[in-house]
Design a protein around this motif. Structure first.
Motif, PDB file in Angstrom:
ATOM      1  N   VAL A   1     -16.582  60.423  76.600  1.00 34.48           N
ATOM      2  CA  VAL A   1     -15.536  60.773  77.559  1.00 34.48           C
ATOM      3  C   VAL A   1     -16.133  60.712  78.955  1.00 34.48           C
ATOM      4  N   VAL A   2     -15.262  60.596  79.949  1.00 40.56           N
ATOM      5  CA  VAL A   2     -15.755  60.536  81.323  1.00 40.56           C
ATOM      6  C   VAL A   2     -16.147  61.935  81.786  1.00 40.56           C
ATOM      7  N   GLU A   3     -17.091  61.978  82.706  1.00 37.68           N
ATOM      8  CA  GLU A   3     -17.619  63.274  83.164  1.00 37.68           C
ATOM      9  C   GLU A   3     -16.533  64.104  83.835  1.00 37.68           C
ATOM     10  N   SER A   4     -15.631  63.443  84.577  1.00 33.17           N
ATOM     11  CA  SER A   4     -14.587  64.198  85.277  1.00 33.17           C
ATOM     12  C   SER A   4     -13.699  64.944  84.297  1.00 33.17           C
ATOM     13  N   ARG A   5     -13.490  64.337  83.113  1.00 30.57           N
ATOM     14  CA  ARG A   5     -12.664  65.012  82.090  1.00 30.57           C
ATOM     15  C   ARG A   5     -13.383  66.253  81.572  1.00 30.57           C
TER      16      ARG A   5
ATOM     17  N   LEU B   1     -11.786  69.313  72.927  1.00 32.68           N
ATOM     18  CA  LEU B   1     -12.954  69.300  73.800  1.00 32.68           C
ATOM     19  C   LEU B   1     -13.505  70.712  74.025  1.00 32.68           C
ATOM     20  N   MET B   2     -12.603  71.678  74.093  1.00 33.52           N
ATOM     21  CA  MET B   2     -13.066  73.061  74.239  1.00 33.52           C
ATOM     22  C   MET B   2     -13.948  73.469  73.066  1.00 33.52           C
ATOM     23  N   VAL B   3     -13.543  73.086  71.869  1.00 32.34           N
ATOM     24  CA  VAL B   3     -14.336  73.416  70.681  1.00 32.34           C
ATOM     25  C   VAL B   3     -15.688  72.713  70.740  1.00 32.34           C
ATOM     26  N   LYS B   4     -15.672  71.409  71.160  1.00 34.33           N
ATOM     27  CA  LYS B   4     -16.914  70.644  71.254  1.00 34.33           C
ATOM     28  C   LYS B   4     -17.849  71.275  72.290  1.00 34.33           C
ATOM     29  N   ILE B   5     -17.260  71.711  73.408  1.00 32.45           N
ATOM     30  CA  ILE B   5     -18.072  72.345  74.448  1.00 32.45           C
ATOM     31  C   ILE B   5     -18.674  73.655  73.950  1.00 32.45           C
TER      32      ILE B   5
ATOM     33  N   SER C   1     -23.356  65.324  82.015  1.00 34.01           N
ATOM     34  CA  SER C   1     -23.622  63.900  81.807  1.00 34.01           C
ATOM     35  C   SER C   1     -23.982  63.597  80.355  1.00 34.01           C
ATOM     36  N   ASP C   2     -24.879  64.393  79.778  1.00 32.01           N
ATOM     37  CA  ASP C   2     -25.287  64.173  78.384  1.00 32.01           C
ATOM     38  C   ASP C   2     -24.115  64.403  77.432  1.00 32.01           C
ATOM     39  N   PHE C   3     -23.331  65.447  77.700  1.00 32.08           N
ATOM     40  CA  PHE C   3     -22.176  65.737  76.843  1.00 32.08           C
ATOM     41  C   PHE C   3     -21.168  64.574  76.883  1.00 32.08           C
ATOM     42  N   ALA C   4     -20.908  64.085  78.075  1.00 35.45           N
ATOM     43  CA  ALA C   4     -19.939  63.002  78.218  1.00 35.45           C
ATOM     44  C   ALA C   4     -20.384  61.745  77.465  1.00 35.45           C
ATOM     45  N   LYS C   5     -21.682  61.437  77.544  1.00 35.34           N
ATOM     46  CA  LYS C   5     -22.198  60.261  76.830  1.00 35.34           C
ATOM     47  C   LYS C   5     -22.110  60.448  75.314  1.00 35.34           C
ATOM     48  N   GLN C   6     -22.426  61.616  74.837  1.00 36.95           N
ATOM     49  CA  GLN C   6     -22.433  61.847  73.397  1.00 36.95           C
ATOM     50  C   GLN C   6     -21.037  61.748  72.788  1.00 36.95           C
ATOM     51  N   TYR C   7     -20.034  62.226  73.514  1.00 36.93           N
ATOM     52  CA  TYR C   7     -18.681  62.247  72.955  1.00 36.93           C
ATOM     53  C   TYR C   7     -17.780  61.142  73.512  1.00 36.93           C
TER      54      TYR C   7
ATOM     55  N   ALA D   1      -9.246  60.317  73.805  1.00 37.61           N
ATOM     56  CA  ALA D   1      -9.993  60.424  72.546  1.00 37.61           C
ATOM     57  C   ALA D   1      -9.921  61.841  71.964  1.00 37.61           C
ATOM     58  N   TYR D   2      -9.937  62.842  72.855  1.00 35.94           N
ATOM     59  CA  TYR D   2      -9.876  64.228  72.418  1.00 35.94           C
ATOM     60  C   TYR D   2      -8.811  64.965  73.221  1.00 35.94           C
ATOM     61  N   THR D   3      -8.142  65.895  72.582  1.00 36.17           N
ATOM     62  CA  THR D   3      -7.253  66.786  73.316  1.00 36.17           C
ATOM     63  C   THR D   3      -8.101  67.822  74.052  1.00 36.17           C
TER      64      THR D   3
END
Length: 258
Positions: free
Chosen positions: A236-240, A210-214, A228-234, A204-206
């Motif tokens: 993506v899986v937590e491991s990513r 994701l760096m920019v989103k973080i 966990s919250d970040f992964a749910k909002q965007y 979904a994201y390169t």
């Protein structure tokens, strides 16, 4: 004295496909005798009406004589034969059902056919060659059975019974294998759907996106990261998320607190 059968119009009622499938579906066999019809259909029908167990119908240029020997639970013909008296031939069609010897069945139908011919003498000029060939075939069947002793007949039966049991065993094995393959296929499809969904999330994201989103997340949340919250909002899986965080630390974009 039996009451004469009443002539009918239209074709004799035959069992529908849906009704026939209620029982083991009968097979159909028959034979044909070339003959020239010498009498009119009305005269032939009048003679046949003396047999009360027959259903008789007249079509455009032929007479159909239906002899029902048994019916199914819906009262439709199951074991039966039909004699078609055409201008240039006599055709006989009959059903074969499980549990009845095809050879004996053919002999019984031939007896019925010959009986009908005795009821309508002179109605046809029959080509004797075809009639004799049909009778010869039936007599050959009788001779084979008459010349076979009990042991030989039982040996054939026993051999066929073993073949049947072996085929049934193979059918059961194939049914069991088919059920297992079906289960495996369902599980494989579920796993494929899961992997497809995960791949979609991963792609979904390169990493750069994701760096920019973080970075935006850290700016809003005072440099606090909840994976966990970040992964749910965007989506993506937590491991990513963790992989990208590690990458940012190694590249110097983030610093770990002591």
């Amino acid at each position: 004295m039996p009451e004469p059968a009443k002539p009918q119009t239209g074709k004799p009622a035959l069992p529908s496909q849906a009704e026939a499938e209620k029982l083991a579906a009968p097979k159909v066999d028959g034979f044909k005798i070339f003959a020239k019809r010498l009498k009119g259909t009305a005269e032939i029908m009048d003679a046949l009406c003396t047999l009360s167990n027959l259903e008789i119908a007249r079509e455009a240029d032929y007479i159909a004589v239906l002899n029902v020997e048994s019916r199914d639970i819906r009262r439709s013909p199951y074991l039966f034969s039909t004699v078609y008296m055409r201008p240039d031939a006599i055709e006989v069609a009959y059903t074969l059902v499980p549990g009845v010897s095809p050879r004996k069945r053919r002999i019984d139908v031939l007896r019925h056919f010959l009986n009908i011919l005795t009821i309508i003498p002179g109605a046809y000029e029959i080509d004797e060659k075809y009639l004799f060939q049909t009778l010869q075939s039936a007599l050959a069947d009788i001779t084979e059975f008459a010349s076979s002793d009990y042991k030989e007949i039982f040996a054939r039966y026993d051999s066929l019974l073993k073949d049947h049991e072996e085929l049934k065993r193979r059918a059961d094995e194939l049914a069991s294998l088919n059920a297992k393959v079906s289960r495996d296929l369902i599980e494989a499809r579920a796993r494929n759907d899961e992997l497809t969904l995960r791949l979609g999330q991963l792609e979904a994201y390169t990493d750069e996106a994701l760096m920019v989103k973080i970075q935006d997340w850290l700016d809003v949340h005072r440099n606090e990261m909840n994976v966990s919250d970040f992964a749910k909002q965007y989506g993506v899986v937590e491991s990513r998320v963790e992989d990208v965080l590690n990458k940012m630390v190694m590249q110097g974009y983030l610093e770990l607190r002591g």
